[in-house]
Design a protein around this motif. Structure first.
Motif, short mmCIF file in Angstrom:
data_model
loop_
_atom_site.label_atom_id
_atom_site.label_comp_id
_atom_site.label_asym_id
_atom_site.label_seq_id
_atom_site.Cartn_x
_atom_site.Cartn_y
_atom_site.Cartn_z
N SER A 71 80.22 113.76 -20.10
CA SER A 71 80.65 112.48 -19.52
C SER A 71 79.47 111.53 -19.31
O SER A 71 79.65 110.32 -19.27
CB SER A 71 81.36 112.69 -18.18
N SER A 98 79.84 107.03 -11.55
CA SER A 98 79.55 105.81 -12.31
C SER A 98 80.74 105.39 -13.17
O SER A 98 81.63 106.19 -13.45
CB SER A 98 78.32 106.05 -13.20
N PRO A 99 80.76 104.12 -13.59
CA PRO A 99 81.86 103.63 -14.43
C PRO A 99 81.98 104.42 -15.74
O PRO A 99 80.99 104.91 -16.28
CB PRO A 99 81.47 102.18 -14.72
N ASN A 100 83.22 104.53 -16.22
CA ASN A 100 83.48 105.09 -17.54
C ASN A 100 84.71 104.39 -18.11
O ASN A 100 85.22 103.44 -17.50
CB ASN A 100 83.63 106.62 -17.49
N ALA A 101 85.21 104.83 -19.26
CA ALA A 101 86.34 104.15 -19.91
C ALA A 101 87.59 104.15 -19.03
O ALA A 101 88.30 103.15 -18.96
CB ALA A 101 86.63 104.80 -21.26
N ALA A 102 87.88 105.25 -18.36
CA ALA A 102 89.07 105.35 -17.52
C ALA A 102 88.90 104.62 -16.19
O ALA A 102 89.88 104.18 -15.59
CB ALA A 102 89.43 106.81 -17.28
N PHE A 103 87.67 104.50 -15.73
CA PHE A 103 87.36 103.88 -14.44
C PHE A 103 86.22 102.88 -14.62
O PHE A 103 85.08 103.17 -14.27
CB PHE A 103 86.98 104.94 -13.39
N PRO A 104 86.52 101.70 -15.18
CA PRO A 104 85.46 100.74 -15.49
C PRO A 104 84.67 100.26 -14.27
O PRO A 104 83.54 99.78 -14.41
CB PRO A 104 86.18 99.58 -16.15
N GLU A 105 85.22 100.43 -13.09
CA GLU A 105 84.52 100.03 -11.86
C GLU A 105 83.87 101.23 -11.17
O GLU A 105 83.32 101.10 -10.09
CB GLU A 105 85.50 99.35 -10.92
N GLY A 106 83.99 102.40 -11.78
CA GLY A 106 83.52 103.61 -11.15
C GLY A 106 84.63 104.26 -10.35
O GLY A 106 85.77 103.77 -10.33
N TYR A 138 89.06 111.34 -14.45
CA TYR A 138 87.72 110.80 -14.65
C TYR A 138 86.97 111.61 -15.71
O TYR A 138 86.26 111.05 -16.55
CB TYR A 138 86.93 110.80 -13.34
#
Length: 140
Positions: A71, A98-106, A138
């Motif tokens: 990740s 930290s932000p990722n594709a599923a959670f762009p705001e973290g 996540y």
């Protein structure tokens, strides 16, 4: 700080420091966990559930290491509190990923760990996530 709380601090430092190093993890695990210790993670999180003994703890380590490396997640710990009664300690803390594709705001959540001690080691560790579904998503 009580002996149990100091122990948990050392244990968490050990976990974070050896998660990616199976040999070091297995070499030091016996200092913290009994041979038949139970690790209860939510069964809805792939690769986890009820894990027993050093092999179970190592299964948890392998799953967490895979999540961390695949990740690329960065994390920070926030506020924490401890509650202790005899050989049981509840450790509550906040975690921000930290932000990722599923959670762009973290993703911010909290976790409660329930430690049960026997013979100066962890006999049972139960994990409770504020939002288990989001936590699993996540890392999916």
């Amino acid at each position: 700080m009580s002996a149990n709380l100091e122990f948990i601090t050392r244990y968490n430092t050990f976990i974070l420091g050896t998660m990616l190093d199976e040999e070091a993890f297995l070499a030091g695990l016996g200092e913290y966990v009994t041979d038949d210790a139970v690790l209860d993670e939510p069964a809805s999180i792939p690769g986890l559930g009820r894990l027993v003994g050093h092999a179970g703890w190592n299964q948890w380590r392998a799953t967490a290491a895979t999540w961390a490396t695949e990740s690329g997640a960065q994390y920070t710990f926030g506020a924490s509190e401890d509650y202790e009664k005899g050989d049981v300690v509840l450790h509550w803390y906040e975690l921000t990923l930290s932000p990722n594709a599923a959670f762009p705001e973290g993703f911010a959540t909290s976790i409660i760990e329930r430690y049960e001690f026997a013979e100066g080691k962890i006999a049972r560790l139960s994990e409770y996530y504020a939002d288990t579904t989001a936590f699993a998503r996540y890392f999916a």
